[in-house]
Design an enzyme around this catalytic site. Sequence first.
Site, PDB file in Angstrom:
ATOM      1  N   LYS A 186     -50.537   2.575  16.821  1.00  0.00           N
ATOM      2  CA  LYS A 186     -50.759   2.022  15.495  1.00  0.00           C
ATOM      3  C   LYS A 186     -50.787   3.155  14.469  1.00  0.00           C
ATOM      4  CE  LYS A 186     -52.427  -2.533  16.775  1.00  0.00           C
ATOM      5  NZ  LYS A 186     -51.175  -3.366  16.508  1.00  0.00           N
ATOM      6  N   ARG A 200     -49.001 -10.018  25.218  1.00  0.00           N
ATOM      7  CA  ARG A 200     -48.065 -10.893  26.236  1.00  0.00           C
ATOM      8  C   ARG A 200     -48.214 -10.282  27.492  1.00  0.00           C
ATOM      9  NH1 ARG A 200     -43.355  -9.822  22.053  1.00  0.00           N
ATOM     10  NH2 ARG A 200     -45.128  -9.656  20.573  1.00  0.00           N
TER      11      ARG A 200
END
Length: 515
Positions: A288, A367
């Site tokens: 990120k 996920r």
Amino acid sequence: MIGKVKIKKIQFPSRGEALIYIAFEDSLKKDQNLRLLNELTAGKLQEKFKLYDFSGNENEILSLELYGFYKEIIIAGVRRENWQESLANAFRLAQTKKISEVTFFYNQNFGDNFFEVAKKVALAFYLTNYSFDCFKNKQERQKTRKIEVLNFVIPANFSGQNEKEVFHLLEKGVNYGRLLAEGVYLARDLVNQPASHLYPQTLMQEAFKIEKESGGQIKVNVLDENECRRLGMGAFLAVAQGSDRKPMFIVLKYQTLLSKRGSSKEKVNSICLIGKSITFDSGGLSLKPSEGMETMKIDMAGGAVVLGVFKILAHLGKIGLNIDKEVYGILPACENMPSGKALKPGDIVSCLNGKTIEVLNTDAEGRLTLADALVYAQKYLKTDVIIDLATLTGACMVALGKEIAGLFGNDDSLSKEFLQTAKKEGEKLWQLPLYEPYAKNLKSTVADIKNITGDRYGGAITAALFLSEFVKDAKWIHLDIAGPAFSYETRGTTSQGATGWGLLTIIDFLKNYGS
Ligand code: BES
Ligand code: ZN
Ligand code: ZN
């Protein structure tokens, strides 16, 4: 937890440090107590009402002095359905005025569900007393003001129901509100702790603490890396493999007294709560940018809420409230870090149900951990209902903003019931569609599925569709809490930092679902 609630019966307006009075918008003119306050202040109240154009509207707060009675009278205007937030704002105003004891008067406008009113008042009181300042020095810590005593007063001329019964309900409500706040405190504390101090092992220790407090009603089982590998949780382990911190797959079980009795006739619902528990999300090798990374200690907010719920379950029996259900909690806890051992874009991992996943972006890690947890819940716990909470996508924040969580579900009546509960509890939630045609964008050329689509559009939906691929036998709700898990400002019952969003709705849902 600082603060004591004392239930009393006294003549209005009584006397003390500060009085908090809730003025309902629709009965401002008829309110006898306000009339009395106006007389006692020789018309000052009316003057102030005029001066500030006070109409009892939401978020209108004014304060005045009542010599010989109170140093401070705080009048908060409210709309009928949202008085708890206004009351919380009034508590906050009292804190800034360095008041340590406040008196709150119950009036007929609150209705006669005494348990519910007392719960809400106590909850507002304790939540506004929350602060996270354990890393500040003592002087700074003392600057954050807390209200030490709340006098919850029913007026002496109160008539109607059996007084003893009313007191009993109020006491029970206060105890419940306090317990709920304890759960929220835990969830907030865990999220506010930085990743230097909180990692998978810390969450495990917290789970064991709850097990111990529960006196046998809650059992904790932790699967370590080896056990997870033996079972085949390749997706979860792949996320964890870049970090030096060991992953922990934490499973909690709350056994109702009913199922302990072993009655064969009574069907006990079993519900599994899964909380995304990435104790730090750097993005992994799909790193990120700094601005996106700085708040990523919050990526275990889902897991923190699950632990908060179990903390409450552990103590409910002691205040005479039990939930007759079997409740499981799963925290697939790990860090998402880049390193020489880290998962690489393009890698293919295999989930507990045998499905293969092509990982094209290591920052879509939640996920992956949730896929294994969802399969585990169905395969080993065989629960009828699964609710997952996850700070899953920035896209959900783009869609719904910072205050509203997104709900996805595969069962309309379950979703509807959950949405209604959230509304009642004041937690903002909006349903988004599990729009099946988008699922084709998750098709992989080399594996069964890939973990991202080619573009950013509908990112919250495609993340939910990814998860739905791992749900087969259960009714399921997915809550994307990326927005409301964290607040940039302090207002009402919300404090700057972690919010504990979802806990109140889940507890209430557990209480009422199926009964
Ligand atoms: N933990 C983040 C989502 C997030 C963002 C939570 C902001 C709270 C605040 C998640 O793991 C993530 O990085 N999601 C990506 C998915 C993308 C790579 C498909 C995102 O939302 O950008
Ligand atoms: Zn991520
Ligand atoms: Zn994440």
